[in-house]
Design a protein around this motif. Structure first.
Motif, short mmCIF file in Angstrom:
data_model
loop_
_atom_site.label_atom_id
_atom_site.label_comp_id
_atom_site.label_asym_id
_atom_site.label_seq_id
_atom_site.Cartn_x
_atom_site.Cartn_y
_atom_site.Cartn_z
N ARG A 1 0.97 -1.17 0.01
CA ARG A 1 -0.08 -0.07 0.01
C ARG A 1 0.76 1.21 0.13
NH1 ARG A 1 -4.79 1.51 4.38
NH2 ARG A 1 -4.99 3.91 3.92
N ASN B 1 -10.45 -4.66 -0.09
CA ASN B 1 -10.44 -3.55 -1.32
C ASN B 1 -9.42 -3.93 -2.65
OD1 ASN B 1 -12.06 -1.34 -0.66
ND2 ASN B 1 -10.57 -0.71 0.93
N CYS C 1 -18.84 -2.39 2.03
CA CYS C 1 -18.01 -1.46 2.69
C CYS C 1 -18.60 -0.64 3.58
CB CYS C 1 -17.75 -0.56 1.26
SG CYS C 1 -17.01 0.98 1.51
N ASN C 2 -18.01 -0.22 4.35
CA ASN C 2 -18.50 0.84 5.56
C ASN C 2 -19.08 2.15 5.01
OD1 ASN C 2 -15.97 1.59 5.14
ND2 ASN C 2 -15.58 2.16 7.24
N VAL C 3 -18.72 2.73 3.89
CA VAL C 3 -18.88 4.08 3.45
C VAL C 3 -20.55 4.50 3.69
CG1 VAL C 3 -19.13 5.67 1.42
CG2 VAL C 3 -16.78 4.54 2.27
N HIS D 1 -17.23 3.13 -3.38
CA HIS D 1 -16.35 4.33 -3.20
C HIS D 1 -16.72 5.34 -4.23
CE1 HIS D 1 -13.02 2.46 -0.34
NE2 HIS D 1 -14.28 2.22 0.07
N ASN E 1 -10.15 8.44 7.04
CA ASN E 1 -8.84 8.49 6.20
C ASN E 1 -8.98 9.53 4.98
OD1 ASN E 1 -11.01 6.47 5.43
ND2 ASN E 1 -9.95 6.24 3.62
N TYR F 1 -15.43 10.01 -0.82
CA TYR F 1 -14.43 9.62 -1.74
C TYR F 1 -14.22 10.43 -3.35
CZ TYR F 1 -12.42 5.62 0.63
OH TYR F 1 -11.73 4.93 1.47
N ARG G 1 -1.07 8.11 3.96
CA ARG G 1 -1.99 7.68 4.75
C ARG G 1 -1.43 6.21 5.06
NH1 ARG G 1 -5.63 7.97 8.82
NH2 ARG G 1 -6.99 6.04 8.78
N ARG H 1 -8.82 4.50 12.49
CA ARG H 1 -8.75 3.89 11.32
C ARG H 1 -10.07 4.23 10.37
NH1 ARG H 1 -5.36 -0.43 10.25
NH2 ARG H 1 -5.81 -0.06 8.18
N GLY H 2 -10.02 4.02 9.09
CA GLY H 2 -11.07 4.35 8.29
C GLY H 2 -12.37 3.33 8.35
C1 G6P Z 1 -12.73 3.40 4.57
C2 G6P Z 1 -13.19 2.38 3.20
C3 G6P Z 1 -12.40 1.17 3.28
C4 G6P Z 1 -10.89 1.53 3.56
C5 G6P Z 1 -10.56 2.09 4.90
C6 G6P Z 1 -9.09 2.76 4.85
O1 G6P Z 1 -13.26 2.88 5.70
O2 G6P Z 1 -14.35 2.25 3.16
O3 G6P Z 1 -12.63 0.52 2.22
O4 G6P Z 1 -10.16 0.19 3.83
O5 G6P Z 1 -11.40 3.53 4.95
O6 G6P Z 1 -8.89 3.21 6.03
P1 G6P Z 1 -7.27 3.41 6.75
O7 G6P Z 1 -7.55 3.66 8.29
O8 G6P Z 1 -6.70 1.88 6.33
O9 G6P Z 1 -6.83 4.35 5.83
#
Ligand code: G6P
Ligand code: MN
Length: 433
Positions: free
Chosen positions: A93, A147, A169-171, A199, A232, A253, A277, A307-308
């Motif tokens: 990443r 993802n 997804c949690n969005v 996203h 995030n 996003y 990030r 965390r995101g």
């Molecule tokens: C959000 C997205 C996830 C992603 C995350 C990243 O929750 O929906 O798909 O993985 O953010 O968060 P992070 O803390 O890893 O940057």
């Protein structure tokens, strides 16, 4: 009892999931939870396994936690499989974010060149897991949070016959919670119909206690305090007139597209200070695992909220529970369009509000996405489809084309440079290329 297998069980997010299963044990009796990881993740898996055991013991729930590196052994007879893996771990990443930024191009986990390479690395692994499931537990549902969830769902639809796949997804949940806070109402009273892509999803219709409150919701989204985001993503507010003009609620996003210059500038600053990030997350993970190792820790620590992934376990456990209990409620998932969004291909993957029963998700018919947003959605859908095909075939022309049709890539010349550099840099995780 239910058998759940979590692939990528050594993830720092796993305590969320454990907490989710503990809270719902009365309706979703998970008797066995198998946490699976790979050799490189052995140490993390052991820490998470021990914490999970302390958590269920503390809660007094008879859930057995099993820890293994043998995926096939774990899958035998599973009812639900969840996937939350990261091919190449956080170091991959970091490259996904840093290499594009070194060419002054947006570097983001799931969008643009970073998302593209995450797709190339991850799609073959998910397809491999599906082959194991078809052989060892063909009745199991696969709930994927890995993802890029949209590209992966697209790849599964295009390249397998496996029908029990759901991308999650949690969005949408984050948007729902954000809007209910803005309206100062209990989230349970609010209903939002969502549709779009992972996203790149939109809130289309808004109801409070079943009454249409679209005008009120759109007004609230134009307020100066309406900066709904995820941990995030920089929470820059939108131009209120732009929101009025769109007349739908955009997901956080979308800032990478519609505030592209501002987001890139900020990310370039972080890049120059070694703080993309991914690097922030790596440090956060180190701190989380330090906490997780403490034998006195018996619940999910507060720090995980940085965390995101906020609400991710609620999304996952609610989905599994609705399938198991044949509940027929509405949740937002990544699934086969089947005409739900009229102006996207019948056969493509969409993120959409769906009725959830033991048969899986059935998308709500939402009609057409508005003119104002359908252009970018179609373009990203094309990008996702080309990426899915490139990941499976290893075809470099297809890969270059996929990358260059993405609107975050500024020129085919730069696209070529980034493609070659990233293919080389990630080669150990790209056996198809
Ligand atoms: C959000 C997205 C996830 C992603 C995350 C990243 O929750 O929906 O798909 O993985 O953010 O968060 P992070 O803390 O890893 O940057
Ligand atoms: Mn997501």
């Amino acid at each position: 009892g239910i058998k759940v297998v979590t692939i990528g069980g050594g993830s720092s997010y796993t305590p969320e999931l454990i907490e989710g299963f503990i809270k719902r044990y009365h309706e979703l009796p998970v008797r066995e939870l198998w946490l699976v990881d790979i050799e490189e993740g052995r140490e993390k898996l052991e820490v998470i396994g021990a914490l999970a055991k302390r958590m269920v013991e503390e809660a007094g729930v008879p859930m057995e936690i099993k820890v293994t590196l043998d995926r096939r052994e774990a899958l035998m007879g599973a009812d639900f499989v969840t996937t939350q893996l990261r091919v190449g771990l956080l170091d991959a990443r970091i490259k996904d974010e840093r290499i594009p930024l070194s060419h002054r191009v947006l570097g983001q986990e799931t969008n643009g060149a970073g998302g593209f390479f995450k797709g190339l690395r991850t799609i073959p692994v998910i397809l491999d897991i599906i082959r194991d499931i078809e052989e060892l537990c063909p009745e199991a549902w696969l709930i994927n949070f890995t993802n890029p969830a949209g590209m992966i769902t697209e790849a599964v639809l295009r390249h397998t016959d496996f029908k029990r796949f759901i991308g999650l997804c949690n969005v949408p949940l984050g948007m729902h919670m954000g809007l209910s806070q803005l309206l100062d109402v209990d989230p349970e009273r609010l209903r939002v119909d969502f549709a779009g892509l992972n996203h790149m999803v939109f809130g289309l219709n808004f109801y409070l206690d079943g009454r249409d409150i679209r005008g009120k919701a759109m007004d609230a989204l134009q307020r100066p305090d309406a900066h709904i985001s995820m941990a995030n993503i920089m929470a820059e507010p939108w131009d209120p007139d732009f929101i009025r003009g769109l007349d739908v609620m955009p997901c956080p996003y979308l800032r990478y597209y519609w505030k592209h210059g501002d987001m890139l500038e900020k990310d370039l600053k972080n890049f120059e200070n070694n703080g993309t990030r991914a690097e922030v997350v790596k440090e956060l993970e180190r701190e989380l695992f330090e906490l997780y190792r403490d034998p006195k820790l018996k619940t999910k620590p507060k720090q995980l909220e940085e965390r995101g992934g906020a609400y991710y376990s609620d999304a996952a456990c609610e989905l599994i529970s609705s399938i198991y209990n044949d509940r027929g409620d509405i949740q937002v998932v990544n699934t086969h369009n089947r005409g739900a969004v009229a102006n996207l291909p019948y056969d493509c993957a969409v993120e959409v509000s769906s009725v959830i029963t033991k048969e899986g998700p059935r998308p709500l018919t939402v009609g057409e996405l508005p003119e104002e947003v359908i252009g970018i959605v179609r373009q990203i859908k094309t990008f996702e489809r080309l990426t899915a095909d490139a990941a499976v075939s290893g075809d470099r022309v297809k890969a270059l084309t996929a990358l260059n049709v993405n609107p975050l890539i500024p020129s085919d010349r730069v696209g070529r440079i980034i493609l070659e550099e990233m293919l080389t840099s990630h080669r150990e995780y790209l056996p198809n290329f």
